[in-house]
Design a protein around this motif. Structure first.
Motif, PDB file in Angstrom:
ATOM      1  N   UNK A  89       5.913  -0.821 -11.220  1.00  0.00           N
ATOM      2  CA  UNK A  89       6.527  -0.278  -9.999  1.00  0.00           C
ATOM      3  C   UNK A  89       8.030  -0.089 -10.165  1.00  0.00           C
ATOM      4  N   UNK A  90       8.630  -0.862 -11.063  1.00  0.00           N
ATOM      5  CA  UNK A  90      10.054  -0.700 -11.342  1.00  0.00           C
ATOM      6  C   UNK A  90      10.325   0.712 -11.844  1.00  0.00           C
ATOM      7  N   UNK A  91       9.527   1.165 -12.804  1.00  0.00           N
ATOM      8  CA  UNK A  91       9.695   2.516 -13.348  1.00  0.00           C
ATOM      9  C   UNK A  91       9.384   3.570 -12.299  1.00  0.00           C
ATOM     10  N   UNK A  92       8.392   3.309 -11.454  1.00  0.00           N
ATOM     11  CA  UNK A  92       8.031   4.274 -10.410  1.00  0.00           C
ATOM     12  C   UNK A  92       9.179   4.463  -9.426  1.00  0.00           C
ATOM     13  N   UNK A  93       9.882   3.385  -9.117  1.00  0.00           N
ATOM     14  CA  UNK A  93      11.009   3.464  -8.185  1.00  0.00           C
ATOM     15  C   UNK A  93      12.238   4.067  -8.861  1.00  0.00           C
ATOM     16  N   UNK A  94      12.501   3.660 -10.093  1.00  0.00           N
ATOM     17  CA  UNK A  94      13.719   4.078 -10.789  1.00  0.00           C
ATOM     18  C   UNK A  94      13.689   5.535 -11.235  1.00  0.00           C
ATOM     19  N   UNK A  95      12.497   6.052 -11.571  1.00  0.00           N
ATOM     20  CA  UNK A  95      12.408   7.425 -12.034  1.00  0.00           C
ATOM     21  C   UNK A  95      12.714   7.570 -13.515  1.00  0.00           C
ATOM     22  N   UNK A  96      12.879   8.800 -13.996  1.00  0.00           N
ATOM     23  CA  UNK A  96      13.072   9.055 -15.432  1.00  0.00           C
ATOM     24  C   UNK A  96      14.278   8.346 -16.026  1.00  0.00           C
ATOM     25  N   UNK A  97      15.278   8.079 -15.203  1.00  0.00           N
ATOM     26  CA  UNK A  97      16.488   7.434 -15.702  1.00  0.00           C
ATOM     27  C   UNK A  97      16.295   5.997 -16.130  1.00  0.00           C
ATOM     28  N   UNK A  98      15.082   5.479 -15.958  1.00  0.00           N
ATOM     29  CA  UNK A  98      14.798   4.092 -16.344  1.00  0.00           C
ATOM     30  C   UNK A  98      14.699   3.928 -17.858  1.00  0.00           C
ATOM     31  N   UNK A  99      14.507   5.021 -18.571  1.00  0.00           N
ATOM     32  CA  UNK A  99      14.402   4.931 -20.039  1.00  0.00           C
ATOM     33  C   UNK A  99      15.644   4.268 -20.611  1.00  0.00           C
ATOM     34  N   UNK A 100      15.420   3.340 -21.517  1.00  0.00           N
ATOM     35  CA  UNK A 100      16.535   2.629 -22.135  1.00  0.00           C
ATOM     36  C   UNK A 100      16.876   1.317 -21.465  1.00  0.00           C
ATOM     37  N   UNK A 101      16.294   1.069 -20.294  1.00  0.00           N
ATOM     38  CA  UNK A 101      16.528  -0.200 -19.614  1.00  0.00           C
ATOM     39  C   UNK A 101      15.996  -1.355 -20.461  1.00  0.00           C
ATOM     40  N   UNK A 102      16.726  -2.447 -20.497  1.00  0.00           N
ATOM     41  CA  UNK A 102      16.336  -3.630 -21.248  1.00  0.00           C
ATOM     42  C   UNK A 102      15.827  -4.710 -20.304  1.00  0.00           C
ATOM     43  N   UNK A 103      15.004  -5.605 -20.815  1.00  0.00           N
ATOM     44  CA  UNK A 103      14.381  -6.613 -19.958  1.00  0.00           C
ATOM     45  C   UNK A 103      13.957  -7.811 -20.791  1.00  0.00           C
ATOM     46  N   UNK A 104      14.101  -9.005 -20.222  1.00  0.00           N
ATOM     47  CA  UNK A 104      13.578 -10.205 -20.878  1.00  0.00           C
ATOM     48  C   UNK A 104      12.277 -10.630 -20.204  1.00  0.00           C
ATOM     49  N   UNK A 105      11.313 -11.015 -21.014  1.00  0.00           N
ATOM     50  CA  UNK A 105      10.013 -11.501 -20.557  1.00  0.00           C
ATOM     51  C   UNK A 105       9.324 -12.109 -21.780  1.00  0.00           C
ATOM     52  N   UNK A 106       8.378 -13.030 -21.592  1.00  0.00           N
ATOM     53  CA  UNK A 106       7.659 -13.564 -22.754  1.00  0.00           C
ATOM     54  C   UNK A 106       6.850 -12.473 -23.460  1.00  0.00           C
ATOM     55  N   UNK A 107       6.400 -12.725 -24.677  1.00  0.00           N
ATOM     56  CA  UNK A 107       5.533 -11.773 -25.369  1.00  0.00           C
ATOM     57  C   UNK A 107       4.350 -11.397 -24.484  1.00  0.00           C
ATOM     58  N   UNK A 108       3.989 -10.124 -24.476  1.00  0.00           N
ATOM     59  CA  UNK A 108       2.964  -9.609 -23.577  1.00  0.00           C
ATOM     60  C   UNK A 108       1.682 -10.437 -23.661  1.00  0.00           C
ATOM     61  N   UNK A 109       1.340 -11.168 -22.604  1.00  0.00           N
ATOM     62  CA  UNK A 109       0.145 -12.017 -22.654  1.00  0.00           C
ATOM     63  C   UNK A 109      -1.151 -11.233 -22.800  1.00  0.00           C
ATOM     64  N   UNK A 110      -1.131  -9.952 -22.425  1.00  0.00           N
ATOM     65  CA  UNK A 110      -2.348  -9.134 -22.546  1.00  0.00           C
ATOM     66  C   UNK A 110      -2.769  -8.928 -23.997  1.00  0.00           C
ATOM     67  N   UNK A 111      -1.822  -9.129 -24.910  1.00  0.00           N
ATOM     68  CA  UNK A 111      -2.107  -8.898 -26.336  1.00  0.00           C
ATOM     69  C   UNK A 111      -2.545 -10.163 -27.066  1.00  0.00           C
ATOM     70  N   UNK A 112      -2.547 -11.276 -26.371  1.00  0.00           N
ATOM     71  CA  UNK A 112      -2.972 -12.525 -27.005  1.00  0.00           C
ATOM     72  C   UNK A 112      -4.486 -12.535 -27.227  1.00  0.00           C
TER      73      UNK A 112
END
Length: 374
Positions: free
Chosen positions: A255-278
């Protein structure tokens, strides 16, 4: 007649006792912002816990008892969160998964601590939550002092000489993360050119964007959630500000990208390694995908909280929250969909595994977050 009456009474008593055993239930609650601006995260907590409970009950429950689950909507509001906690206590709930917002978890956990309810939060990262020494309070996520240190280390390594502005949404979580990141930057000899707070719920950040222009910021570190963060990025781009935004786990939602729009590209973020890939999460992820639901960010951390409660009960051989808390503190590691978890004396997980992501456009044209190598 007396013998028959006695037999009947004995049989009746046995039936009542057996009925009580057969109907025994473990009452669990989920406290989350099901409605309001943070509902995307609340849905993650709700869906994760519901799926975990469904899977546990389908496998026979815990110690032969089924788990019932109550949902409490705190709407990301501290007072409502305390009301949800009081309602859970009144309903006899003994185990809680939640809450999400640190500002809600703080007062809600006071109520749980007073009532002897065991609580595991999948998403509240403010350090003070576990620094108060509540023996039955845990979390499956990390802390903002850990997250801020990772963000600062990345900026020191990759943004040398850049002008860094720091913003936050004045919440317990947002300001806490901003302050921890700022503290780590200062320790590394980096000073910010701007430190400001914005108001949650506001839609117009023109004044903030104008200040970012005036200090010629190259990077904007933002402590807060995806709603205001997305609007901030959109308005920065609309006003010609090209500074890269960096946020924490509060913007870890599509939803962050949906709100921010195309200008969100390049945004950085901290989060643990994607749990979906475990590999531990593969089967559960398939269950969610079969329901056309993407179990992103905190969904699996909520599922893991239920798993930890289950294993704590089994290790304690008791549904008494005090005994289960002791087992969680002393047991470990507990096998969950987000990996093996152990808890320290404060109730924090013993591993700190935050990494940095970048929001990028994929081959399908969809913008999402991708983990960076370093």
């Amino acid at each position: 007649m007396r013998r028959n009456l006695g037999a009947c009474l004995g049989a009746g008593l046995a039936a009542v006792l057996w009925s009580g055993v057969a109907q025994a239930q473990i009452k669990m609650g989920v406290g989350a912002p099901v409605t309001g601006p943070d509902a995307a995260f609340g849905l993650q907590l709700k869906n994760g816990a519901e799926q975990a409970v469904a899977d546990i009950n389908a496998s026979g429950g815990i110690l032969g008892q089924k788990v019932t689950l109550k949902i409490g909507d705190d709407a990301a509001d501290a007072k409502q969160g305390r009301s949800v906690a009081n309602q859970f206590v009144g309903d006899g709930v003994t185990f809680v998964v939640g809450h999400f917002n640190s500002s809600v978890t703080m007062p809600a956990s006071d109520a749980y601590n007073e009532a002897g309810v065991l609580e595991i939060t999948p998403g509240s990262t403010n350090p003070q939550i576990t620094e108060r020494g509540y023996p039955m309070l845990f979390r499956t996520c990390g802390r903002d002092d850990q997250q801020g240190a990772v963000a600062a280390a990345y900026l020191v390594a990759h943004a040398k000489g850049k002008k860094i502005a720091i913003l936050h949404d004045k919440s317990t979580y947002g300001k806490g993360l901003a302050d921890e990141t700022r503290k780590a930057l200062v320790a590394a000899g980096v000073r910010d050119v701007m430190y400001e707070g914005l108001n949650k719920g506001e839609k117009d950040f023109s004044a903030i964007v104008s200040k970012l222009k005036s200090v010629d910021a190259d990077i904007v570190f933002y402590g807060g959630v995806h709603t205001e963060g997305g609007l901030l990025v959109r308005q920065m781009r609309d006003q010609g500000v090209k500074a890269v935004l960096m946020g924490g786990d509060g913007i870890a939602s599509q939803e962050f990208a949906a709100i921010a729009g195309p200008g969100v590209e390049g945004t950085l973020m901290t989060f643990p390694p994607d749990p979906r890939l475990r590999p531990e999460a593969a089967a559960v992820v398939k269950e969610f995908e079969a329901k056309n639901y993407n179990p992103e960010t905190y969904t699996l951390y909520s599922y893991a909280a239920v798993q930890a409660i289950k294993q704590g009960i089994e290790k304690a051989k008791s549904t008494d929250p005090v005994a289960v808390a002791k087992a969680l503190h002393e047991g470990g590691p507990f096998n969950t969909v987000v990996g093996d978890l152990s808890f320290d004396a404060k109730g924090d997980v013993t591993r700190a595994d935050y990494v940095v992501y970048e929001w990028r456009k994929g081959p399908d044209g969809k913008i999402s977050y991708v983990q960076l190598d370093k």
